[in-house]
Design a protein around this motif. Structure first.
Motif, short mmCIF file in Angstrom:
data_model
loop_
_atom_site.label_atom_id
_atom_site.label_comp_id
_atom_site.label_asym_id
_atom_site.label_seq_id
_atom_site.Cartn_x
_atom_site.Cartn_y
_atom_site.Cartn_z
N SER A 141 -1.80 3.54 15.61
CA SER A 141 -0.73 2.75 15.04
C SER A 141 0.36 2.64 15.85
N HIS A 196 -1.72 4.37 9.95
CA HIS A 196 -1.07 3.62 8.82
C HIS A 196 -1.18 2.16 9.39
N SER A 197 -2.06 1.48 9.41
CA SER A 197 -2.18 0.12 9.77
C SER A 197 -3.13 -0.82 8.94
N ASN A 211 -1.89 1.03 4.74
CA ASN A 211 -0.36 1.04 4.74
C ASN A 211 0.20 0.56 3.51
N TYR A 263 3.03 -0.42 2.90
CA TYR A 263 4.37 -1.25 3.40
C TYR A 263 4.15 -2.88 2.93
N THR A 317 -0.30 5.78 3.74
CA THR A 317 0.78 5.14 2.83
C THR A 317 1.99 4.63 3.52
N ASP A 318 2.09 5.71 4.53
CA ASP A 318 3.75 5.50 5.19
C ASP A 318 4.56 5.89 4.08
#
Length: 308
Positions: free
Chosen positions: A169, A191-192, A222, A224, A259-260
């Motif tokens: 990532s 996280h990608s 992720n 976001y 999740t980030d």
């Protein structure tokens, strides 16, 4: 159902804000994790080179964050412990305790030599990125069309014999291909998301998704919003689209959670880790329960059992 998340920035955030792991106002704390039946979490130590203090090295910053986090863990040993082996993980899981795995989010922490990797391994770090969003001593980030430099390749090769997996990532596409070529272990993108669903340089193209799957690795989806859609809103439906696409391209073994949490700032339908049941309930209407279990924790658990 258990939950295992590959990436949150809580360890860095509680250090910066001098908050507590047991209970805080952030996305992740122990009370919320227990509510959601977490069996494990990879906690990242993030160093922002763009905003980094000039009077302290990335390694020194990591050590400060690490010491603070270990103190928080020691205050909550009845709930959570640092883990770096499959044996430890299974022991804690049988006791209904949370396994805290540790990761580095900035390869510049090891810029002064391979002996630093030995040091972080001794501290229990089991996953590391090579870059964040800026060029460093190891290579180039996702926004660049260049890969790893000589030292970056040395680091990847050295990690083949260490108890540390590689996290691609934030790395450039070229760098990720080079990691996949050099690494003898499963490659992780903690996280990608998928570039074909939402086109941003931080997401992975289909070729990389397939190659990470072939390596035996996993991709943490992720939450976001700006890696899901062009808005401030992270919705469960968009997370589902991303999960489904990565599953269709890479297969059932590659999908995981990344999740980030505590590293993202947007409107979250799953507003913190304690609300993971919202996602589980929706997934359970669309997929067989054994597949949902793979996505939520079993694929990451497989990585642990086979590599640590």
């Amino acid at each position: 159902m258990n939950v295992f998340d590959l990436h949150c920035d809580t360890a860095s955030l509680i250090f910066e804000q001098k908050q507590f792991l047991n209970k805080n106002t952030f996305h992740v704390d122990l009370e919320k994790m227990q509510k959601a039946n977490y069996c494990g979490q990879w906690f990242a130590f993030f160093v922002n080179l763009g905003l980094h203090e000039k009077n302290i090295s990335p390694l020194e910053k990591f050590n400060l964050m690490y010491d603070y986090f270990i103190n928080q863990i020691n205050q909550n040993k009845d709930t959570i412990e640092i883990v770096s082996s499959a044996k430890q993980y299974l022991e804690l899981k049988n006791k209904n305790k949370i396994s805290a795995f540790l990761s580095l989010e900035e390869g510049e922490i090891v810029k002064d030599g391979l002996h630093i990797i030995d040091e972080i391994e001794q501290k229990g770090v089991t996953l590391m990125t090579l870059t964040w969003n800026v060029k460093n001593s190891l290579g180039y980030p996702h926004s660049e069309n260049k890969g790893l430099n000589k030292y970056g390749k040395e680091v990847v090769n050295y990690l083949n014999i260490k108890n540390i997996l590689l996290d691609v990532s934030h790395l450039s596409d070229q760098g990720t291909l080079e990691v996949l070529d050099i690494s003898k272990k499963p490659v992780i993108a903690s996280h990608s998301n998928a570039k074909a669903v939402y086109n941003t340089s931080r997401n992975l193209n289909n070729d990389l998704i397939r190659k990470i799957a072939i390596s035996g690795g996993v991709i943490g989806i992720n939450f976001y919003s700006y890696f899901l859609n062009l808005s401030d809103n992270s919705n469960i439906n968009d997370i589902l689209k991303m999960i489904n696409y990565v599953y269709k391209i890479g297969g059932s073994e590659v999908v995981a959670l990344g999740t980030d949490f505590d590293g993202i700032n947007c409107n979250l339908e799953v507003s913190n880790c304690g609300e993971m049941e919202k996602l589980i309930n929706t997934l359970s209407k669309l997929y067989p329960i054994k597949l949902v279990e793979k996505f939520m924790y079993k694929n990451v658990e497989r990585i642990i059992l086979e590599n640590f």
